[in-house]
Design an enzyme around this catalytic site. Structure first.
Site, PDB file in Angstrom:
ATOM      1  N   ARG A  39       0.735  -0.838   0.234  1.00  0.00           N
ATOM      2  CA  ARG A  39      -0.381  -0.160  -0.110  1.00  0.00           C
ATOM      3  C   ARG A  39       0.908   1.283  -0.297  1.00  0.00           C
ATOM      4  O   ARG A  39       0.805   2.331  -0.490  1.00  0.00           O
ATOM      5  CB  ARG A  39      -1.326  -0.291   1.508  1.00  0.00           C
ATOM      6  CG  ARG A  39      -2.104  -0.793   1.040  1.00  0.00           C
ATOM      7  CD  ARG A  39      -3.475  -0.775   2.293  1.00  0.00           C
ATOM      8  NE  ARG A  39      -4.451  -1.547   1.767  1.00  0.00           N
ATOM      9  CZ  ARG A  39      -5.246  -2.221   3.149  1.00  0.00           C
ATOM     10  NH1 ARG A  39      -4.987  -1.360   4.182  1.00  0.00           N
ATOM     11  NH2 ARG A  39      -6.501  -1.825   2.104  1.00  0.00           N
ATOM     12  N   GLY A 350      -8.684  -7.750   0.027  1.00  0.00           N
ATOM     13  CA  GLY A 350      -9.294  -8.184   0.753  1.00  0.00           C
ATOM     14  C   GLY A 350      -8.295 -10.309   0.897  1.00  0.00           C
ATOM     15  O   GLY A 350      -7.436  -9.785   0.565  1.00  0.00           O
TER      16      GLY A 350
END
Ligand code: AMP
Length: 393
Positions: A39, A350
């Site tokens: 990220r 996810g």
């Protein structure tokens, strides 16, 4: 996309508040260690563009839950390494340290604020807090796709007080997923897994309008199996969703969307790393056993469908993939996607993104989304508040 991007505004000499999604996983035993920095690396194109164009860059993000009060300091350290320069870290979000460090920025400099969720006003989308955050800067950039489905102060509220545009990551996520949904090369196949039908109803309904086939795996498959009269033993089942499952099957039939379910399942009486497993037809599972992964026949069948697809969207594991005895279905589906190099392959974030990452297959996919909940809501066709709040072109 009809929203303004960082390339549509002049950032030179301006203080730019950038909302990133630095909600990275930390080592459970050592909260100073980041176990996966994707990220952060995914945010670099926007950060670098702003620095190279002379902005004074003020980064902010949340990490963890509000109650955790986790510091973002490990992210500041990792960013310093990745950018090859010291990234000053403010000990607060809208306090004295943030203000003085922001005031000391030169053109092309970058800094990071403390976790915005140390303030309860963040998740409450408190207007006074949004305004205070906005007062640190002259422009707002949202690049936090992972939290774009949340209307919080730093993801949406702040946009009311500043010119607000999106960064490259949001642009990429929306561009690739939006194009697949609106203009897919066919056959377009969706693969859905995970625990519950209830959390994927909206996704299934929206996808029924767009795809040629849906593959269902994971715990949610057993609600469908029971709905058509199958015996599913102790497998996960939402009894209050049986009618809905039948309605979905009817709708798919009416629309000509082919639905594939696991013919066989890997079953066990307990969910553990050394569980004894056996294979049963997914509609004939003994009373004392639970279906915890798709079986070998299902893997072969799903692979055949994936092989012929030109566009694939995948969300949710095929079984209890955190444990080795029940991870094979998820691994094999990931491999089948990786092998279909002719297709656009999109992994909704996810658990499925984590699985693809764990098996070292991320690079083989067209796109691995950084947002689990956000990509699910996007695929569902919902408006994401963090994007809706930005200025139109
Ligand atoms: P979701 O958040 O709905 O995508 O569900 C992800 C979770 O579903 C993961 O923790 C999986 O371990 C779990 N899961 C997937 N398949 C099964 C299954 N057959 N039985 C129990 N849990 C499952």
């Amino acid at each position: 996309m009809n929203k303004k991007t960082i390339e549509d505004i002049d950032v030179k000499g301006k203080k730019v508040l950038v909302r990133c999604d630095f909600n990275v996983p930390l080592d459970v035993n050592d909260k100073t260690k980041i176990t996966d920095d994707r990220r952060i690396t995914e945010a670099l194109p926007t950060i670098k563009y702003l620095m190279e164009h002379g902005a004074k860059v003020i980064l902010c993000s949340h990490i963890g839950k509000t109650k955790d009060k986790q510091t973002l300091l490990p992210v500041a350290k990792r960013l310093s390494e990745l950018l090859n320069r010291e990234v000053p870290f403010a000990k607060d979000v809208v306090g004295e340290d943030a203000k003085s460090k922001a005031a000391a920025l030169n053109d092309g400099d970058v800094m990071l604020l403390e976790n915005v969720r140390i303030h309860e006003e963040e998740e409450a989308n408190d207007p006074a807090f949004s305004k205070e955050l906005a007062s640190l800067a002259e422009i707002y950039v949202n690049d936090a796709f992972g939290t774009a489905h949340r209307a919080h102060a730093s993801t949406a509220g702040v946009a009311a007080y500043l010119p607000a545009v999106c960064g490259y990551l949001i642009q990429k996520e929306i561009g690739i997923m939006g194009n697949a949904l609106e203009n897919p090369e066919r056959p377009f196949v969706a693969i859905l897994g995970g625990a519950k039908v209830s959390s994927k109803i909206g996704v299934i309904e929206n996808l029924l309008e767009k795809v040629d086939a849906i593959i269902i795996g994971g715990g949610m498959a057993y609600t469908f199996a029971k709905a058509v009269g199958g015996k599913i033993g102790k497998s996960l089942c939402e009894d209050d969703k049986l009618d809905l499952a039948r309605e979905i099957l009817d709708k798919a039939k009416a629309k000509g969307v082919k639905m594939y379910f696991p013919e066989d399942s890997v079953c066990a009486s307990d969910i553990s790393e050394n569980a004894t497993t056996s294979i049963y037809n997914s509609k004939e599972i003994p009373d004392d056993l639970e279906g915890l992964d798709i079986g070998p026949k299902s893997i072969e069948q799903f692979k055949e469908v994936i092989k012929t697809a030109k566009t694939v969207i995948w969300n949710g594991p095929m079984g209890f993939s955190e444990l080795t005895p029940f991870a094979t279905g998820t691994i094999e589906v990931a491999k089948a996607l990786a092998e279909n190099t002719a297709a656009t392959t999109i992994i909704g974030g996810g658990d499925s993104a984590a699985a693809v990452e764990k098996f070292g297959l991320s690079d083989k996919m067209t796109h691995v989304s950084t947002g689990g909940g956000a990509s699910l809501e996007f695929i569902e066709g919902k408006v994401l508040p963090g994007i809706a709040a930005l200025n139109d072109k």
